[in-house]
Design an enzyme around this catalytic site. Structure first.
Site, short mmCIF file in Angstrom:
data_model
loop_
_atom_site.label_atom_id
_atom_site.label_comp_id
_atom_site.label_asym_id
_atom_site.label_seq_id
_atom_site.Cartn_x
_atom_site.Cartn_y
_atom_site.Cartn_z
N LYS A 181 30.99 27.96 -22.78
CA LYS A 181 31.88 28.07 -21.60
C LYS A 181 32.13 29.56 -21.39
CE LYS A 181 35.60 28.57 -20.03
NZ LYS A 181 35.90 29.69 -19.10
N GLY A 234 38.53 36.01 -27.39
CA GLY A 234 39.43 36.20 -26.25
C GLY A 234 40.79 36.66 -26.71
N SER A 235 41.80 36.32 -25.95
CA SER A 235 43.15 36.85 -26.21
C SER A 235 43.85 36.06 -27.32
CB SER A 235 43.97 36.78 -24.93
OG SER A 235 44.10 35.44 -24.54
N GLY A 239 43.78 32.12 -28.13
CA GLY A 239 43.32 31.79 -29.48
C GLY A 239 44.24 30.80 -30.18
N GLU A 256 37.95 35.45 -32.68
CA GLU A 256 37.78 36.91 -32.54
C GLU A 256 38.74 37.33 -31.44
OE1 GLU A 256 35.98 38.55 -34.52
OE2 GLU A 256 34.20 37.39 -35.08
N CYS A 290 37.47 44.75 -27.38
CA CYS A 290 38.40 44.29 -28.42
C CYS A 290 38.52 45.32 -29.52
CB CYS A 290 37.94 42.97 -28.99
SG CYS A 290 36.23 43.04 -29.53
N GLU A 386 48.18 45.78 -27.24
CA GLU A 386 46.79 45.94 -26.79
C GLU A 386 46.83 46.06 -25.27
OE1 GLU A 386 44.07 42.62 -26.62
OE2 GLU A 386 42.58 43.82 -27.65
#
Ligand code: NAD
Length: 484
Positions: A181, A234-235, A239, A256, A290, A386
């Site tokens: 996806k 992703g974020s 997550g 990740e 990231c 971040e």
């Protein structure tokens, strides 16, 4: 508008069971060019029905032709796919540049990295094996490394090709069948990759691709009871959601997530060598990386010199549309532009050491001014959150202990680097810094196909890249045979 992209496939379809199909719900999402804000096409708005069909297809592949394919043949299939990727590097780079806003040379590097992942994992496919284990008299015990079965891959918009290479590449090498996806803001190279996979002769169902919204297609994939493993990049917020959904089905997850990665620059550092890494690691892909290095920790005695030299580089950065191939492109979306701009506003109380100019950017694109803040306290929001934009903070420290405390003082732990000529200090700090990767006198944002990568803390868990990833995409079976 598709002409502008020069696509050889229909971007508004899903790849399910080896066939290009329209999304079951018959709905589509708009695609925008981040460099100009122009609408450039539509992609499928996949839903739970499409995900279900993809999972059924992947299961069939895993239990069928793909599952019976030998390790060496799986490797060869990945090599064939690699060749096709290499033949299409310029094409893929152009698509990515238009879709993601990434300057062409950075997009080209991503396409080459995708090919390299396929080479690495293709070569590794027949080199992963179990052990024999000494046990009781009369027994032979051995372990088998087996694929999980159907693996779900949820990919963000910032490095689609690299992340597909590292996760789908490793999953296919180990015999899993994949449902991918891609991110709704950047799925064209995922679809191009799917098309190349068909051309490479991958059996139907070994790779399915369903574009769509995170809350719809993404949530349907992570919650699907037919999935055996989920690889999510992703974020942090998503997550947590993904891990919660996976927990309901008791399915392993690799997360990740984000980072606030520091580079520690000591008074004995080779500044000439460090400077390109210090700045590039912050502005590469407009800071939407990231493993971007958004914190530069520097010994107070060289703070001003370092800021001056980084500032010169910032002042010379050229910002513009992806196809102009300058240093920094636009951000992915208006939403991301608003988030980064609000962080720049929150830095109003800080000293802006340098900013790049936005003179040459076109109207309508999602640009922000790359900005370097100096003399920042480690407690400041800009030193903790971040930001995911071309923004770096320089934080002074007094001594090694303080440097380590600041480095370890955020929720994240993805990448760090130590710039010093003192070998003992390098070794000491490499152990003390809490991070998935530590570089000494270099910094590898995103690089290093061979190097295990992943985080601790809110940067996530599990490792992708390198040989290590193959363990994550397999499950270990122990066979204990009594023969007397
Ligand atoms: P995001 O979490 O919003 O989206 C990532 C993916 O998750 C997209 O495909 C999205 O559609 C999907 N998604 C969203 N909601 C979902 C849900 N409820 N269920 C399932 N899937 C869902 O993140 P983003 O904005 O695309 O990416 C930026 C973040 O990703 C940053 O925090 C960055 O640090 C992180 N990131 C990490 C790495 C890494 O390797 N550690 C690499 C790239 C990006």
């Amino acid at each position: 508008m598709t002409d502008q992209l020069d696509l050889w496939f229909d971007p508004s379809q899903c790849l399910i069971d080896g066939n290009w199909v329209a999304p079951a719900g018959g709905e589509y999402l708009p695609l925008e060019n981040p460099s100009t804000g122009e609408r450039i096409g539509s992609i499928a708005r996949g839903t739970a029905d499409d995900i279900d069909a993809a999972v059924v297809s992947a299961r069939k592949a895993w239990q069928g032709e793909w599952g019976r394919t030998s390790a060496v043949e799986r490797g060869r299939a990945l090599f064939k796919l690699r060749e096709l990727v290499l033949e299409n590097v310029e094409h893929l780079a152009r698509i990515e540049a238009i879709d993601v806003g990434k300057p062409l040379k950075q997009a080209r590097a991503d396409a080459v990295a995708l090919a390299r992942y396929l080479e690495f994992y293709g070569g590794a496919a027949d080199k992963l094996h179990g052990d024999t284990i000494p046990y009781l008299d009369g027994y032979t015990v051995y372990t088998l490394r087996e694929p999980h079965g159907v693996t779900g891959h949820i990919v963000p918009w910032n490095y689609p090709m690299q992340i597909i290479g590292r996760s789908v590449g490793a999953a296919l090498a180990t015999g899993n069948a994949c449902v991918l996806k891609p991110a709704e803001d950047a799925c064209l190279t995922a679809l191009a990759f799917a098309d190349l996979a068909i051309r490479a002769g991958l059996p139907a169902g070994a790779l399915n691709v369903v574009p769509g919204l995170g809350a719809e297609a993404g949530a349907a994939l992570t919650g699907h009871p037919g999935i055996h493993h989920i690889s999510f990049t992703g974020s942090v917020a998503t997550g947590v959601y993904v891990q919660t959904a996976a927990a309901r089905n008791v399915v392993p997850v690799t997360l990740e997530l984000g980072g606030k990665s520091p580079q520690l620059v000591f008074e004995d550092a080779d500044l000439d060598a460090a400077l390109p890494f210090l700045v590039n690691a912050g502005i590469q892909n407009a800071g939407q990386t990231c493993s971007a290095s958004s914190r530069i920790l520097v010994h107070r005695s060289i703070h001003d010199e370092l800021v001056g030299r980084m500032g010169e580089r910032y002042a010379s950065l050229r910002v513009g549309p992806a196809l102009s191939d300058l240093d920094v492109g636009p951000l992915i979306s208006g939403r991301q532009q608003a988030i980064v701009s609000s962080y720049l506003d929150r830095g109003d109380d800080l000293e802006k050491a340098a900013q790049a100019s936005l003179e040459d950017v076109p109207e309508g694109g999602n640009y922000v001014r790359p900005t370097l803040f100096s003399g920042v306290s480690s407690a400041h929001t800009l030193a903790r959150d971040e930001i995911f934009g071309p923004v770096q903070v320089v934080i002074p420290f007094e001594d090694e202990d303080e440097a380590v405390a600041i480095a370890n003082g955020t929720d994240y732990g993805l990448v760090a680097s130590i710039w010093s000529r003192d070998g003992a200090r390098q070794m000491r700090l490499a152990r003390k810094i809490r991070s998935g990767q530590v570089f000494i006198n270099n910094y590898g944002a995103g690089g290093g196909v061979e190097l295990p990568f992943g985080g601790i803390g809110k940067s996530g868990h599990g490792r992708e890249k390198g040989f290590e990833a193959l363990y994550g995409f397999t499950t270990l079976k122990t066979v204990a045979a009594f023969h007397g």
